[in-house]
Write an enzyme that holds these catalytic residues in place. Structure first.
Site, PDB file in Angstrom:
ATOM      1  CB  CYS A 288      25.332  53.061  22.849  1.00  0.00           C
ATOM      2  SG  CYS A 288      26.527  53.323  24.167  1.00  0.00           S
TER       3      CYS A 288
HETATM    4  N1  LIG Z   1      29.863  51.365  26.725  1.00  0.00           N
HETATM    5  C1  LIG Z   1      29.985  52.289  25.804  1.00  0.00           C
HETATM    6  O1  LIG Z   1      30.597  52.069  24.790  1.00  0.00           O
HETATM    7  C2  LIG Z   1      29.387  53.680  25.980  1.00  0.00           C
HETATM    8  C3  LIG Z   1      29.765  54.682  25.072  1.00  0.00           C
HETATM    9  C4  LIG Z   1      29.275  55.968  25.233  1.00  0.00           C
HETATM   10  C5  LIG Z   1      28.377  56.230  26.274  1.00  0.00           C
HETATM   11  N2  LIG Z   1      27.982  55.228  27.121  1.00  0.00           N
HETATM   12  C6  LIG Z   1      27.066  55.594  28.192  1.00  0.00           C
HETATM   13  O2  LIG Z   1      27.791  55.690  29.399  1.00  0.00           O
HETATM   14  C7  LIG Z   1      27.000  55.252  30.505  1.00  0.00           C
HETATM   15  C8  LIG Z   1      27.711  54.133  31.245  1.00  0.00           C
HETATM   16  O3  LIG Z   1      27.854  53.022  30.371  1.00  0.00           O
HETATM   17  P1  LIG Z   1      28.896  51.869  30.631  1.00  0.00           P
HETATM   18  O4  LIG Z   1      28.966  51.094  29.364  1.00  0.00           O
HETATM   19  O5  LIG Z   1      30.160  52.388  31.207  1.00  0.00           O
HETATM   20  O6  LIG Z   1      28.119  51.029  31.761  1.00  0.00           O
HETATM   21  P2  LIG Z   1      28.713  49.833  32.670  1.00  0.00           P
HETATM   22  O7  LIG Z   1      27.542  48.985  33.039  1.00  0.00           O
HETATM   23  O8  LIG Z   1      29.896  49.210  32.002  1.00  0.00           O
HETATM   24  O9  LIG Z   1      29.257  50.570  33.959  1.00  0.00           O
HETATM   25  C9  LIG Z   1      28.470  51.245  34.860  1.00  0.00           C
HETATM   26  C10 LIG Z   1      29.091  51.122  36.244  1.00  0.00           C
HETATM   27  O10 LIG Z   1      28.312  51.913  37.131  1.00  0.00           O
HETATM   28  C11 LIG Z   1      28.221  51.224  38.358  1.00  0.00           C
HETATM   29  N3  LIG Z   1      27.105  51.765  39.093  1.00  0.00           N
HETATM   30  C12 LIG Z   1      25.784  51.518  38.989  1.00  0.00           C
HETATM   31  N4  LIG Z   1      25.091  52.275  39.861  1.00  0.00           N
HETATM   32  C13 LIG Z   1      25.992  53.041  40.522  1.00  0.00           C
HETATM   33  C14 LIG Z   1      25.899  54.005  41.542  1.00  0.00           C
HETATM   34  N5  LIG Z   1      24.718  54.343  42.063  1.00  0.00           N
HETATM   35  N6  LIG Z   1      27.037  54.592  41.970  1.00  0.00           N
HETATM   36  C15 LIG Z   1      28.240  54.241  41.457  1.00  0.00           C
HETATM   37  N7  LIG Z   1      28.381  53.304  40.502  1.00  0.00           N
HETATM   38  C16 LIG Z   1      27.276  52.714  40.047  1.00  0.00           C
HETATM   39  C17 LIG Z   1      28.091  49.768  37.951  1.00  0.00           C
HETATM   40  O11 LIG Z   1      28.443  48.898  39.027  1.00  0.00           O
HETATM   41  C18 LIG Z   1      29.092  49.696  36.790  1.00  0.00           C
HETATM   42  O12 LIG Z   1      30.388  49.384  37.236  1.00  0.00           O
HETATM   43  C19 LIG Z   1      25.659  54.853  29.910  1.00  0.00           C
HETATM   44  O13 LIG Z   1      24.789  55.946  29.964  1.00  0.00           O
HETATM   45  C20 LIG Z   1      26.006  54.552  28.466  1.00  0.00           C
HETATM   46  O14 LIG Z   1      24.900  54.723  27.605  1.00  0.00           O
HETATM   47  C21 LIG Z   1      28.492  53.969  27.010  1.00  0.00           C
END
Ligand SMILES: NC(=O)c1ccc[n+]([C@@H]2O[C@H](COP(=O)([O-])OP(=O)(O)OC[C@H]3O[C@@H](n4cnc5c(N)ncnc54)[C@H](O)[C@@H]3O)[C@@H](O)[C@H]2O)c1
Length: 449
Positions: A288
């Site tokens: 993030c």
């Molecule tokens: N990690 C954090 O602490 C956090 C906190 C707040 C917001 N976010 C936001 O949330 C979003 C996700 O982050 P995250 O940390 O969970 O990412 P992540 O990489 O842990 O997980 C994303 C998942 O999406 C899957 N994916 C990718 N393309 C896909 C598709 N077309 N269809 C279905 N699944 C698909 C991936 O295989 C993966 O399992 C981002 O925008 C991030 O900025 C993350």
């Protein structure tokens, strides 16, 4: 062609009856939720809805993750297999089959939003996911984006996609933006207790969204548009990035002046009002804070605005691993050693304490910079047993066990992330030299960086 048939592009006559039906299903708690992207954000959310008895299907393109979850196991350290099996007992399943979208009532998109090679927003995961969902989308469904993104994404990229298939937000479907506020490793707040900001394309969308999220989350914070919700998430993260940049700059100044920045912060933090303490470190990490601010930078350019605070904080934070490496070189030099040929152990690979997430971790960059200068680099992190696969860095390493003998065998240790599992007394007692980027250690052999 039926409405639900894949690829159906017929223009539907909007009818709000489908949304009334959806409202009933939410009210009766018989609605079925689909979470798209089962990562650090999506999986806890899926488990939370299952916990309150809502049927959940998790969608991911990664078959390995889907298999692990369906086997009753977890791939995220802080989520236990017991939590996954409890969710399964409440009806949770995971799948790669997007055709099952038709069966769910609410689609929540939690896929990555990284930057591309030119440091510009890469929304291909979001648009790719929505394009996979659309052939199976039907009237009376909610689409909610949770991925962090620039203000306007929901209106400019998602709404036209829905409308092109005859889905009109507020009439025969609902479209929302509700940012995730997950804080990995934070045991003080549970998903259920973190107030959730939410914006809808229309008042009806918002009303349905609040009713739905309220099933699992106690406090909803409605805002007047999806743009406000999108920008509020960016402001939260920009606020952190800029303040961390500031305190990192203060650390460099204090170091030159022979002042301990951590003592300075502790003293300043005793002011009961008007001061918020931020802790300096080896640089920014995680999915993030190093990334999200530049989503706004990119979008602001469309309006002829340069986001100077964001750029400056980015510059300082980006420089920090280089600064740490210089401190390591200076410290070794004091011991009559060069970086080249020295054995260096980096402690803590994850980007913050007590978690296993190494995305954008400055520890990894420190390792790479030291290796570039000819050091023999290894790492120790109880949360990361094997060096993970990365796009830009490759280390064929396993975490070193911190026995007293192992600790003493390195020319220098670099404390990058201060996991609670590290036994600080033993580190200080046994190490030849430690460069501490977190202000945790005290000893004659400790150099702050
Ligand atoms: N990690 C954090 O602490 C956090 C906190 C707040 C917001 N976010 C936001 O949330 C979003 C996700 O982050 P995250 O940390 O969970 O990412 P992540 O990489 O842990 O997980 C994303 C998942 O999406 C899957 N994916 C990718 N393309 C896909 C598709 N077309 N269809 C279905 N699944 C698909 C991936 O295989 C993966 O399992 C981002 O925008 C991030 O900025 C993350």
């Amino acid at each position: 062609m039926s409405h639900n048939e894949p690829g159906s592009a017929d223009v539907r006559r909007p009818s709000s009856a489908s949304l009334d039906l959806l409202a009933d299903r939410i009210h009766n708690r018989t609605c079925h939720v689909g979470i798209y992207g089962l990562g650090y954000v999506g999986l806890p959310l899926a488990l939370r809805f299952a916990e309150v008895g809502i049927r959940v299907t998790g969608f991911d393109i990664d078959k390995q993750k889907v298999d692990i979850l369906n086997g009753g196991n977890s791939y995220i350290e802080r989520i236990t297999s017991e939590q996954v099996t409890a969710a399964q007992n409440a009806g949770f399943t995971a799948t790669c089959d997007f055709a099952l979208t038709t069966a769910v009532d609410i689609q929540i998109v939690c896929v990555p939003t990284p930057l591309d090679d030119h440091h510009q927003p890469d929304l291909s995961y979001v648009t790719g996911t929505v394009d996979r969902i659309l052939p199976y989308f039907r009237e009376g469904q909610i689409l909610s984006l949770e991925s962090t993104t620039w203000p306007g994404t929901t209106e400019e990229l998602l709404e036209p996609r829905l409308r092109s298939k005859g889905f009109i937000p507020g009439q025969n479907c609902a479209l929302l933006y509700s940012p995730e506020r997950e804080d990995p490793g934070n045991t003080q707040y549970r998903t259920a207790d973190i107030p959730k900001v939410i914006g809808g394309i229309t008042p009806r969308c918002l009303e349905l969204g609040i009713a739905f999220y309220n099933l699992a989350i106690t406090t909803m914070i409605p805002v007047s548009s999806t743009k406000v919700a999108e920008m509020s998430k960016l402001l939260e993260n920009i606020h952190r990035a800029v303040n961390i940049g500031l305190v990192n700059e203060m650390k460099i100044v204090a170091d030159k002046m022979g002042i301990n920045i951590h003592e300075v912060i502790q003293a300043a933090a005793t002011k009961p009002f008007g001061f918020v303490p931020y802790t300096p470190g080896p640089g920014l990490g995680g999915h993030c804070i190093p990334i999200d601010p530049f989503y706004l930078t990119w979008k602001a350019k469309e309006y002829g605005i340069n986001t100077r605070f964001i750029e400056l904080a980015g510059e300082i934070n980006h420089y920090m691993p280089h600064w740490v490496v210089q401190k390591v070189a200076d410290a070794l030099n004091e011991h009559g050693k060069a970086v080249k040929g020295s054995k260096i152990l980096v402690l803590g690979l994850a980007y913050k304490k007590n978690i296993d997430d190494t995305r954008e971790s400055p520890a990894v960059e420190i390792m790479a910079l030291l290796q570039e200068k000819g050091a023999h680099v290894e790492y120790s992190d109880p949360h990361v047993p094997t060096f993970p696969q990365k796009r830009d860095y490759h280390f064929d390493l396993k975490s070193v066990e911190l026995t007293p003998e192992a600790i003493a065998s390195y020319d220098c240790l670099v404390l990058a992330t201060d996991h609670d599992a590290f036994e600080n007394d033993i580190l200080v007692k046994r190490a030849q030299l430690i460069v501490d980027t977190r202000g945790r250690l005290i000893g004659a052999n400790v150099i702050n960086a």
